[in-house]
Design a protein around this motif. Structure first.
Motif, PDB file in Angstrom:
ATOM      1  N   SER A  56       0.862  -1.194   0.000  1.00 29.02           N
ATOM      2  CA  SER A  56       0.000   0.000   0.000  1.00 29.02           C
ATOM      3  C   SER A  56       0.890   1.233   0.000  1.00 29.02           C
ATOM      4  CB  SER A  56      -0.944   0.000   1.200  1.00 29.02           C
ATOM      5  OG  SER A  56      -0.237   0.078   2.392  1.00 29.02           O
ATOM      6  N   TYR A  57       0.462   2.255  -0.734  1.00 26.51           N
ATOM      7  CA  TYR A  57       1.252   3.482  -0.845  1.00 26.51           C
ATOM      8  C   TYR A  57       0.344   4.612  -1.326  1.00 26.51           C
ATOM      9  CZ  TYR A  57       1.235   1.369  -5.510  1.00 26.51           C
ATOM     10  OH  TYR A  57       0.841   0.761  -6.676  1.00 26.51           O
ATOM     11  N   ASN A  58       0.753   5.839  -1.084  1.00 30.18           N
ATOM     12  CA  ASN A  58      -0.063   6.978  -1.500  1.00 30.18           C
ATOM     13  C   ASN A  58       0.146   7.286  -2.980  1.00 30.18           C
ATOM     14  OD1 ASN A  58      -0.503   7.263   1.342  1.00 30.18           O
ATOM     15  ND2 ASN A  58      -1.231   9.310   0.850  1.00 30.18           N
ATOM     16  N   ASN A  67      -3.805  12.417  -0.277  1.00 33.22           N
ATOM     17  CA  ASN A  67      -4.696  11.695   0.643  1.00 33.22           C
ATOM     18  C   ASN A  67      -5.301  10.427   0.039  1.00 33.22           C
ATOM     19  OD1 ASN A  67      -4.725  13.705   2.891  1.00 33.22           O
ATOM     20  ND2 ASN A  67      -5.481  15.019   1.225  1.00 33.22           N
ATOM     21  N   LEU A  84      -4.826   6.599  -0.736  1.00 32.42           N
ATOM     22  CA  LEU A  84      -3.995   5.427  -0.447  1.00 32.42           C
ATOM     23  C   LEU A  84      -4.344   4.300  -1.416  1.00 32.42           C
ATOM     24  CD1 LEU A  84      -1.991   4.132   1.673  1.00 32.42           C
ATOM     25  CD2 LEU A  84      -4.038   3.170   2.737  1.00 32.42           C
ATOM     26  N   LEU A 129      -8.386   9.011   2.122  1.00 35.86           N
ATOM     27  CA  LEU A 129      -8.278   9.139   3.580  1.00 35.86           C
ATOM     28  C   LEU A 129      -8.750  10.538   3.966  1.00 35.86           C
ATOM     29  CD1 LEU A 129      -4.695   7.602   3.948  1.00 35.86           C
ATOM     30  CD2 LEU A 129      -6.894   6.423   4.162  1.00 35.86           C
ATOM     31  N   ASP A 134      -9.940  10.556  10.718  1.00 31.58           N
ATOM     32  CA  ASP A 134     -10.036   9.368  11.561  1.00 31.58           C
ATOM     33  C   ASP A 134     -11.406   8.708  11.335  1.00 31.58           C
ATOM     34  OD1 ASP A 134      -9.969   7.510  13.557  1.00 31.58           O
ATOM     35  OD2 ASP A 134     -10.113   8.955  15.212  1.00 31.58           O
ATOM     36  N   GLY A 160     -11.017   4.560   6.375  1.00 26.25           N
ATOM     37  CA  GLY A 160      -9.623   4.995   6.233  1.00 26.25           C
ATOM     38  C   GLY A 160      -8.715   4.264   7.215  1.00 26.25           C
ATOM     39  N   ASN A 161      -9.181   4.115   8.461  1.00 27.72           N
ATOM     40  CA  ASN A 161      -8.361   3.430   9.469  1.00 27.72           C
ATOM     41  C   ASN A 161      -8.122   1.965   9.070  1.00 27.72           C
ATOM     42  OD1 ASN A 161      -8.379   5.787  10.860  1.00 27.72           O
ATOM     43  ND2 ASN A 161      -9.915   5.163  12.382  1.00 27.72           N
ATOM     44  N   GLN A 180      -5.548   1.886   6.257  1.00 30.08           N
ATOM     45  CA  GLN A 180      -4.199   2.218   6.718  1.00 30.08           C
ATOM     46  C   GLN A 180      -3.602   1.126   7.599  1.00 30.08           C
ATOM     47  OE1 GLN A 180      -5.384   6.292   8.022  1.00 30.08           O
ATOM     48  NE2 GLN A 180      -3.341   6.814   7.282  1.00 30.08           N
ATOM     49  N   SER A 181      -4.480   0.332   8.235  1.00 35.19           N
ATOM     50  CA  SER A 181      -3.966  -0.699   9.143  1.00 35.19           C
ATOM     51  C   SER A 181      -3.503  -1.955   8.388  1.00 35.19           C
ATOM     52  CB  SER A 181      -5.057  -1.109  10.147  1.00 35.19           C
ATOM     53  OG  SER A 181      -6.006  -1.927   9.487  1.00 35.19           O
ATOM     54  N   GLN A 221      -1.582  -4.654   6.271  1.00 29.85           N
ATOM     55  CA  GLN A 221      -0.162  -4.977   6.057  1.00 29.85           C
ATOM     56  C   GLN A 221      -0.052  -6.011   4.941  1.00 29.85           C
ATOM     57  OE1 GLN A 221       2.329  -3.815   8.213  1.00 29.85           O
ATOM     58  NE2 GLN A 221       0.748  -2.597   9.251  1.00 29.85           N
TER      59      GLN A 221
END
Ligand SMILES: Cc1cc2nc3c(=O)[nH]c(=O)nc-3n(C[C@H](O)[C@H](O)[C@H](O)COP(=O)(O)OP(=O)(O)OC[C@H]3O[C@@H](n4cnc5c(N)ncnc54)[C@H](O)[C@@H]3O)c2cc1C
Length: 441
Positions: free
Chosen positions: A143-145, A149, A151, A257, A260, A264-265, A268-269, A271
């Motif tokens: 994952s990368y931007n 904003n 992702l 994103l 909060d 989005g969370n 971003q979490s 992996q």
């Protein structure tokens, strides 16, 4: 697709003739939502399940008047421009229809299921692509931007064998749930409902097993574990792009994103190596963009659909794009997107590549009109800004808009739709503007 969920305690049934009326406070909102946002589905039900002729259907709109445990009551009424004719033409008078569910509703959640089943049956009869209630499992690779904003999740689906890559193969997992190994490679706007709880549960289980192995008393307590659970169970995101590789399928999903928030969370979490699961999938309505001068009206949530539309563009005229972002930095999202060009020389902008099938950078081949808006500029205000910007461009360049596709915040959608239909004299079928998110204070 309507989000039809009723809490059990509010569901009452009222006997009305031979049918059992669903009577709950939420029903009025559900009916209003479907009548507002899903008119095309209602017309599809009439076309598939009643004897109403296509000629008649072209002159009427339809609305749900009541929902019963056994089905929905629909009523047709003359389209806006044809109301004047209605008094002279009996065919255009209001007519009532009853469309029966596959099985009567016995539990509140059944309403959503029965509505989806009706839609699937109607689409199948009409030869249209439809919503699927299948489970799809992806594995996160990276994952990368891709803009400030936005992702990008890079996902994979391992192949079971190469023969299955091109087919819509459906499997049953050990619990009997249907899962699918097909991913549309050549479709723009194909959306998945991602199961955010799946990853929260996986993380909570991992925390549990770590706790079991801890002897020093620092174990995570239950309330901390509950905090891991997202406040929304699922969220729609679009398949930005998918392609075959030697060992399966790769796909991008671009998640905007905006602070909060559960979606989005979740994104971003994630992996590399995590699995993510989807519960539902459905195609976007973009067939009308094949000809005519199109305009795409997008914000951060629909930029992924527009980007894929451009890569697969199959209309001799390039579209005009109105791109609304809250942060000007996110307007760079289209910088690396290339348009598939079937653009004829008279329509091509200066500098665009002339070879058929070539790909040009969007900024060389397509006009993008930028709007920056904050969360307070929504609804009528944003619709007016969009309408002004478009009207100004159209009058300065003497072009006619024939088709519109867009996806925006819910309160802006209706206002934009009405303004553009009236300004450019467009039919309902030529203006598809969807609600992709809803502003809450
Ligand atoms: C068919 C479909 C396809 C979609 N595809 C994509 C996609 O590819 N990429 C993508 O990023 N989104 C996409 N969306 C939109 C996404 O599902 C919503 O933005 C969703 O609300 C995000 O959930 P959340 O948990 O982040 O915020 P929510 O829990 O919904 O909302 C939390 C707060 O954030 C605000 N909020 C929600 N969404 C936005 C937003 N977009 N901008 C500013 N404020 C917001 C709300 O007003 C609320 O105050 C799609 C939606 C649909 C229906």
């Amino acid at each position: 697709m309507a989000n039809i969920l009723l809490p059990t305690e509010n569901l009452l049934y009222k006997q009305n003739n031979s049918y059992t009326l669903l009577d709950a406070p939420e029903i009025d909102d559900i009916i209003a939502h479907i009548n507002e946002e899903h008119l095309d589905e209602l017309l599809g039900f009439l076309s598939a399940f009643t004897s109403i002729s296509t000629a008649e259907l072209n002159h009427v709109d339809a609305k749900i008047t009541a929902i019963y445990a056994e089905g929905i009551a629909l009523q047709t009424y003359p389209k806006h421009l044809e109301r004047l004719l209605a008094s002279q033409d009996n065919n255009l008078r209001d007519q009532a229809f009853f469309i029966t569910f596959a099985a009567p509703i016995t539990h509140p959640d059944d309403l959503q299921t029965q509505y989806i089943l009706l839609k699937q049956r109607a689409d199948k009869k009409l030869g249209k692509k439809t919503i699927k209630l299948t489970k799809q499992v992806f594995e996160v690779q990276n994952s990368y931007n891709v803009s400030k904003n936005m992702l990008r999740l890079e996902l994979s689906i391992p192949s079971l064998n190469n023969a299955q890559l091109n087919d819509d193969v459906q499997l049953r997992n050990t619990k009997g749930a249907l899962s699918s190994t097909s991913v549309p490679i050549n479709e723009a706007g194909y959306a998945y409902l991602f199961d955010l709880e799946h990853n929260a549960t996986t993380k909570a289980l991992m925390t549990d097993s770590i706790d079991d192995n801890k002897a020093d008393g620092n174990a995570v307590n239950d309330s901390e574990k509950n905090n891991v659970r997202p406040t929304r169970p699922h969220c729609y995101y679009t398949l930005r792009k998918a392609w075959h590789t030697d060992d399966g399928i790769r796909a991008w999903v671009d998640v905007f994103l905006h602070g909060d928030t559960p979606g989005g969370n979740w994104a971003q979490s994630l992996q590399a190596g995590d699995t993510i699961v989807t519960k539902r999938e459905f195609p976007e309505k973009v067939e009308h963009l094949r000809d005519g001068q199109a305009v795409l009206i997008v914000d951060e949530t629909s930029m992924p659909t527009a980007a894929r539309l451009l890569e697969l563009w199959n209309n001799p005229k390039p579209p005009l794009i109105i791109c609304i972002t809250q942060d000007i930095a996110d307007q760079s999202y289209f910088d690396e997107v290339k348009i598939h060009s079937r653009v004829s020389s008279s329509d091509r902008l200066e500098g665009a590549d002339s070879t058929k099938g070539m790909r040009n950078r969007v900024h060389d081949a397509v006009t993008v009109l930028h709007i920056t808006a904050n969360q307070t500029t929504l609804g009528q205000d944003l619709a007016t800004v969009i309408d002004d910007k478009l009207s100004d461009y159209v009058s300065r360049h003497a072009i006619q808009i024939d088709k519109v596709w867009g996806a925006l915040e819910a309160s802006t959608v209706k206002a934009v739709r009405d303004k553009l239909r009236a300004r450019f004299y467009l039919s309902r079928a030529d203006v598809i503007v969807k609600a992709y998110w809803r502003h809450t204070a």
